[in-house]
Motif scaffolding. Sequence first.
Motif, PDB file in Angstrom:
ATOM      1  N   GLN A  89       0.835  -1.203   0.000  1.00  0.00           N
ATOM      2  CA  GLN A  89       0.000   0.000   0.000  1.00  0.00           C
ATOM      3  C   GLN A  89       0.869   1.252   0.000  1.00  0.00           C
ATOM      4  OE1 GLN A  89      -3.740   0.668   2.437  1.00  0.00           O
ATOM      5  NE2 GLN A  89      -2.280   1.743   3.730  1.00  0.00           N
TER       6      GLN A  89
ATOM      7  N   VAL B 248      -5.049  -3.202  -2.723  1.00  0.00           N
ATOM      8  CA  VAL B 248      -4.493  -3.305  -1.375  1.00  0.00           C
ATOM      9  C   VAL B 248      -5.446  -2.826  -0.276  1.00  0.00           C
ATOM     10  CG1 VAL B 248      -2.046  -3.244  -1.994  1.00  0.00           C
ATOM     11  CG2 VAL B 248      -3.305  -1.091  -1.765  1.00  0.00           C
ATOM     12  N   ASN B 249      -6.322  -1.863  -0.576  1.00  0.00           N
ATOM     13  CA  ASN B 249      -7.206  -1.315   0.454  1.00  0.00           C
ATOM     14  C   ASN B 249      -8.468  -0.758  -0.206  1.00  0.00           C
ATOM     15  OD1 ASN B 249      -8.311  -0.292   2.799  1.00  0.00           O
ATOM     16  ND2 ASN B 249      -6.457   0.780   3.453  1.00  0.00           N
TER      17      ASN B 249
ATOM     18  N   MET C  68     -11.374 -10.166  -5.711  1.00  0.00           N
ATOM     19  CA  MET C  68     -10.193  -9.993  -4.865  1.00  0.00           C
ATOM     20  C   MET C  68     -10.406  -8.857  -3.868  1.00  0.00           C
ATOM     21  SD  MET C  68      -6.441  -8.685  -6.083  1.00  0.00           S
ATOM     22  CE  MET C  68      -7.185  -7.100  -6.496  1.00  0.00           C
ATOM     23  N   GLU C  69     -10.937  -7.727  -4.355  1.00  0.00           N
ATOM     24  CA  GLU C  69     -11.163  -6.582  -3.474  1.00  0.00           C
ATOM     25  C   GLU C  69     -12.158  -6.926  -2.381  1.00  0.00           C
ATOM     26  OE1 GLU C  69     -10.352  -3.121  -6.845  1.00  0.00           O
ATOM     27  OE2 GLU C  69     -12.331  -3.350  -5.970  1.00  0.00           O
TER      28      GLU C  69
ATOM     29  N   SER D 197     -12.680  -9.851  -1.092  1.00  0.00           N
ATOM     30  CA  SER D 197     -12.011 -10.740  -0.135  1.00  0.00           C
ATOM     31  C   SER D 197     -11.127  -9.949   0.823  1.00  0.00           C
ATOM     32  CB  SER D 197     -11.172 -11.782  -0.885  1.00  0.00           C
ATOM     33  OG  SER D 197     -11.993 -12.621  -1.664  1.00  0.00           O
ATOM     34  N   ILE D 198     -10.403  -8.965   0.291  1.00  0.00           N
ATOM     35  CA  ILE D 198      -9.551  -8.122   1.129  1.00  0.00           C
ATOM     36  C   ILE D 198     -10.399  -7.364   2.148  1.00  0.00           C
ATOM     37  CG2 ILE D 198      -8.047  -6.082   1.136  1.00  0.00           C
ATOM     38  CD1 ILE D 198      -7.096  -6.974  -1.668  1.00  0.00           C
TER      39      ILE D 198
ATOM     40  N   LYS E 111     -10.559  -7.544   6.340  1.00  0.00           N
ATOM     41  CA  LYS E 111     -10.332  -6.311   7.105  1.00  0.00           C
ATOM     42  C   LYS E 111     -11.496  -6.042   8.063  1.00  0.00           C
ATOM     43  CE  LYS E 111      -9.591  -1.390   6.154  1.00  0.00           C
ATOM     44  NZ  LYS E 111      -9.496  -0.386   5.076  1.00  0.00           N
TER      45      LYS E 111
END
Length: 276
Positions: free
Chosen positions: A135, A173-174, A218-219, A221-222, A226
């Motif tokens: 990030q 990443v976020n 993917m996003e 899942s991230i 979180k």
Amino acid sequence: MKRIGLALGGGGARGLAHIVMLEAFDELGVRPHRLAGTSVGAIVAAAYASGQSGRDIRARFARMLLAPGDSFWQTLGRRDLRRWFGVAQFNLGRGALMKGDSLRQILLEEQVAADFASLVIPLKLVAADYWNWGQVVLDRGDLPLAVQASVAVPGIFQPVPLGGRVLVDGGAVNPVPYDLWDDETDIRIGIDVLGQRGAGRNAVPGLFEAVFNTVQIMENSILSAKLRHDPPDLLIRPQIEGVRMFEFYKADAIYRSAGRAKDQLKRQLDTLLAPD
């Protein structure tokens, strides 16, 4: 007054729902103390942090986006729309379908401040370091360039060299960066517009649809990981179905779908801001 940190997440065209959420803040007369944004959320957050109202941002997008019935000749007749012809590049050897610098000029011209120091509301944007897989938080210097980096979806927009790194879309990443202002806020609010794909769930996707939707899997899942570890005080998820990543021409339908989430946000803001 409790200090609100507001984070606007990525989600392609569904990110237009962020505008409706900002209109809720405007209608309540509440200004976030700090802002953060990823990908399309970076565009909207940068405009709002620059002093634009939610209504101003909606009007700007209305001038820049195609409507469902617009023909090729109607596009040529509108100066704002003609500028999109300069964005495409058909040499895939350059690494992307669209020129990021041209996109920056079209979407951000006259809408965002030239640099972070000129903002009305302090802002942090998220990009991903392509080579180091981490990030990168952008909060100083050239604001339009930082936005360009945050929205640089690989294969669609060219990666952005900045600060000695090569940056791509921050959603990698976020996806909803509500955790960037923890030391300076009392209430953390995240707006997640990843939504649902809806109709056609049994259909075999085409090439670009497969790529885009895999990125958003993917996003999601991230973000799910979180949320289990460190949830915000309030997470708003507008229910937007059947809108693909670049279907910005569905703006009116997206705004309508976001109406219920807007009402939820206003009710819960009232509760969160009530004196203890």
